[in-house]
Design an enzyme around this catalytic site. Structure first.
Site, PDB file in Angstrom:
ATOM      1  N   THR A   8       0.818  -1.213   0.000  1.00  0.00           N
ATOM      2  CA  THR A   8       0.000   0.000   0.000  1.00  0.00           C
ATOM      3  C   THR A   8       0.849   1.260   0.000  1.00  0.00           C
ATOM      4  O   THR A   8       0.442   2.298  -0.511  1.00  0.00           O
ATOM      5  CB  THR A   8      -0.913  -0.025   1.244  1.00  0.00           C
ATOM      6  OG1 THR A   8      -1.758  -1.160   1.132  1.00  0.00           O
ATOM      7  CG2 THR A   8      -1.756   1.221   1.372  1.00  0.00           C
ATOM      8  N   SER A  63       1.264  -7.640  -0.739  1.00  0.00           N
ATOM      9  CA  SER A  63       2.025  -8.622   0.043  1.00  0.00           C
ATOM     10  C   SER A  63       1.261  -9.917   0.324  1.00  0.00           C
ATOM     11  O   SER A  63       1.850 -10.878   0.808  1.00  0.00           O
ATOM     12  CB  SER A  63       2.534  -8.015   1.349  1.00  0.00           C
ATOM     13  OG  SER A  63       1.495  -7.863   2.280  1.00  0.00           O
ATOM     14  N   ASP A 105       0.166  -6.498   4.998  1.00  0.00           N
ATOM     15  CA  ASP A 105      -0.573  -7.730   5.330  1.00  0.00           C
ATOM     16  C   ASP A 105       0.318  -8.884   5.780  1.00  0.00           C
ATOM     17  O   ASP A 105      -0.042  -9.629   6.694  1.00  0.00           O
ATOM     18  CB  ASP A 105      -1.423  -8.182   4.130  1.00  0.00           C
ATOM     19  CG  ASP A 105      -2.591  -7.241   3.880  1.00  0.00           C
ATOM     20  OD1 ASP A 105      -2.901  -6.431   4.780  1.00  0.00           O
ATOM     21  OD2 ASP A 105      -3.187  -7.298   2.791  1.00  0.00           O
TER      22      ASP A 105
HETATM   23  N1  ASP Z   1      -2.825  -5.390   0.782  1.00  0.00           N
HETATM   24  C1  ASP Z   1      -1.723  -4.527   1.108  1.00  0.00           C
HETATM   25  C2  ASP Z   1      -0.446  -5.342   1.122  1.00  0.00           C
HETATM   26  O1  ASP Z   1      -0.201  -6.030   2.054  1.00  0.00           O
HETATM   27  C3  ASP Z   1      -1.960  -3.887   2.417  1.00  0.00           C
HETATM   28  C4  ASP Z   1      -0.924  -2.899   2.829  1.00  0.00           C
HETATM   29  O2  ASP Z   1       0.178  -2.828   2.306  1.00  0.00           O
HETATM   30  O3  ASP Z   1      -1.224  -2.138   3.770  1.00  0.00           O
HETATM   31  O4  ASP Z   1       0.286  -5.303   0.164  1.00  0.00           O
END
Ligand code: ASP
Length: 345
Positions: A17, A64, A98
């Site tokens: 993110t 991730s 994540d």
């Molecule tokens: N879905 C994202 C990831 O883990 C969440 C984040 O980075 O906050 O890549």
């Protein structure tokens, strides 16, 4: 200080993110991770140049949830190389939030660190109003340039707090204070120009962690298959049986309370152990520990107790033990050393 005299920090991007983009500035849940070029993120934080000379590399641009073992190895190898590179004083890894705690713990187990290593993520995409990534990144670079960051294993910085890799976990799907160290709290807080250290990282009573050297494991050896099963009301043994029949190598059971398992599930564990599957007993509670032979008879069934490790961290430890080719005795030793409080004195 002149730029030339500032610490040299290597920034490695993997996505998440922190480099995510959304269609508009109010979207903080609907966005795509890893879309912004790392260099563009850095360009938006000119203050970085007051603290460090930066070298930037993008290893991946993924969400991730899609982190995978070959990328883990690539990351570990790049950081190992940086340990011997005089042009690098510290390393920062940008990572999706994540699975950040899993990668941080993996790196703790496989690396011998002589220089600071800091993992950083964000909860809001780069396009959001009040995006948290730029400040988190600034704190990560400052931390990696700080001598106190050395000797504490990989550190995680997010939302003005610094956590130890082994202890940290993500507890919120959206809030910017998404990370905690249950029962322990952060190692430090970052406020304006200062890092306020509250404590040092945990100390393993029996000595330093048994580092699993990367070179111990042949590169072409496939990774083991390890799954987590959560125990709950009415849980039966069919999920365990199905996994065993499909060739699983290890199972972490996130048991109730002290890691307890129903008689039905225990019968499934017995069958799994007889089929040669490694079984670890953890707890679905946020705060452990799961103690050896307390709650269930681990010795009789040949189960390993996760101690204070969360199910996801116990899975990382089991993955590494199995990849190293450890037998039950070797796994027991590995968990004895890393799963703290798993054995009462
Ligand atoms: N879905 C994202 C990831 O883990 C969440 C984040 O980075 O906050 O890549």
């Amino acid at each position: 200080m002149k730029q030339d005299n500032l610490p040299k920090i290597l920034v490695l991007g993997t996505g998440g993110t922190v480099t995510g983009t959304a269609p508009n500035e109010v979207s903080t849940a609907r966005y795509e991770a890893g879309r912004l070029a790392l260099i563009d993120l850095l360009a938006g934080v000119p203050a970085l140049l007051q603290y460090a000379q930066l070298q930037v590399e993008t290893l991946a641009s993924i969400d991730s949830k899609d982190m995978h073992f070959p990328l883990w190895m690539q990351l570990a190898e790049r950081i190992t190389y940086a340990q011997h590179d005089q042009r690098v004083d510290g390393v920062v890894v940008l990572h999706g939030s994540d699975t950040l705690e899993e990668t941080a713990y993996f790196l703790e187990l496989v690396l011998s660190l002589a220089k600071p290593l800091v993992l950083v993520g964000a909860m809001r995409p780069s396009t959001a109003l009040s995006a948290d990534g730029p400040l988190n990144l600034l704190h990560a670079v400052r931390l990696a340039a700080t001598p106190q960051a050395q000797g504490q294993g990989p550190l995680v910085v997010i939302n003005q707090q610094i956590f130890a890799a082994r202890e940290v976990t993500k507890v919120s799907a959206y809030a910017i204070d998404a990370f905690v160290s249950p029962g322990q709290g952060p190692l430090a807080r970052v406020l304006d120009e200062r890092i306020y250290w509250l404590r040092r990282r945990y100390d393993i009573p029996s000595g330093p962690p048994a580092v699993v050297h990367l070179t111990d494991v042949p590169v072409d050896q496939p990774w083991p298959w390890v799954e987590i099963l959560t125990h709950g009301v009415g849980a039966d043994a069919r999920a365990l049986q199905a996994l065993c029949q499909s060739g699983v190598n290890g199972i972490v059971l996130a048991g109730t309370g002290l890691g307890t398992l129903s008689a039905t599930v225990l019968a499934g564990v017995d069958a799994a152990r007889k089929a040669g599957v490694a079984v670890v007993r953890a707890s679905r509670c946020l705060l452990g520990p799961v103690l050896h032979d307390i709650g269930n008879d681990d010795t009789q069934l040949g189960m390993l107790a996760a101690g204070d490790l969360s199910p996801q961290k116990a899975r990382v430890l089991l993955l590494i033990g199995l990849r190293k080719g450890l037998d039950q005795e070797g796994l027991t030793r590995l968990f004895d050393q890393h799963a703290l409080l798993a054995h009462l004195p």
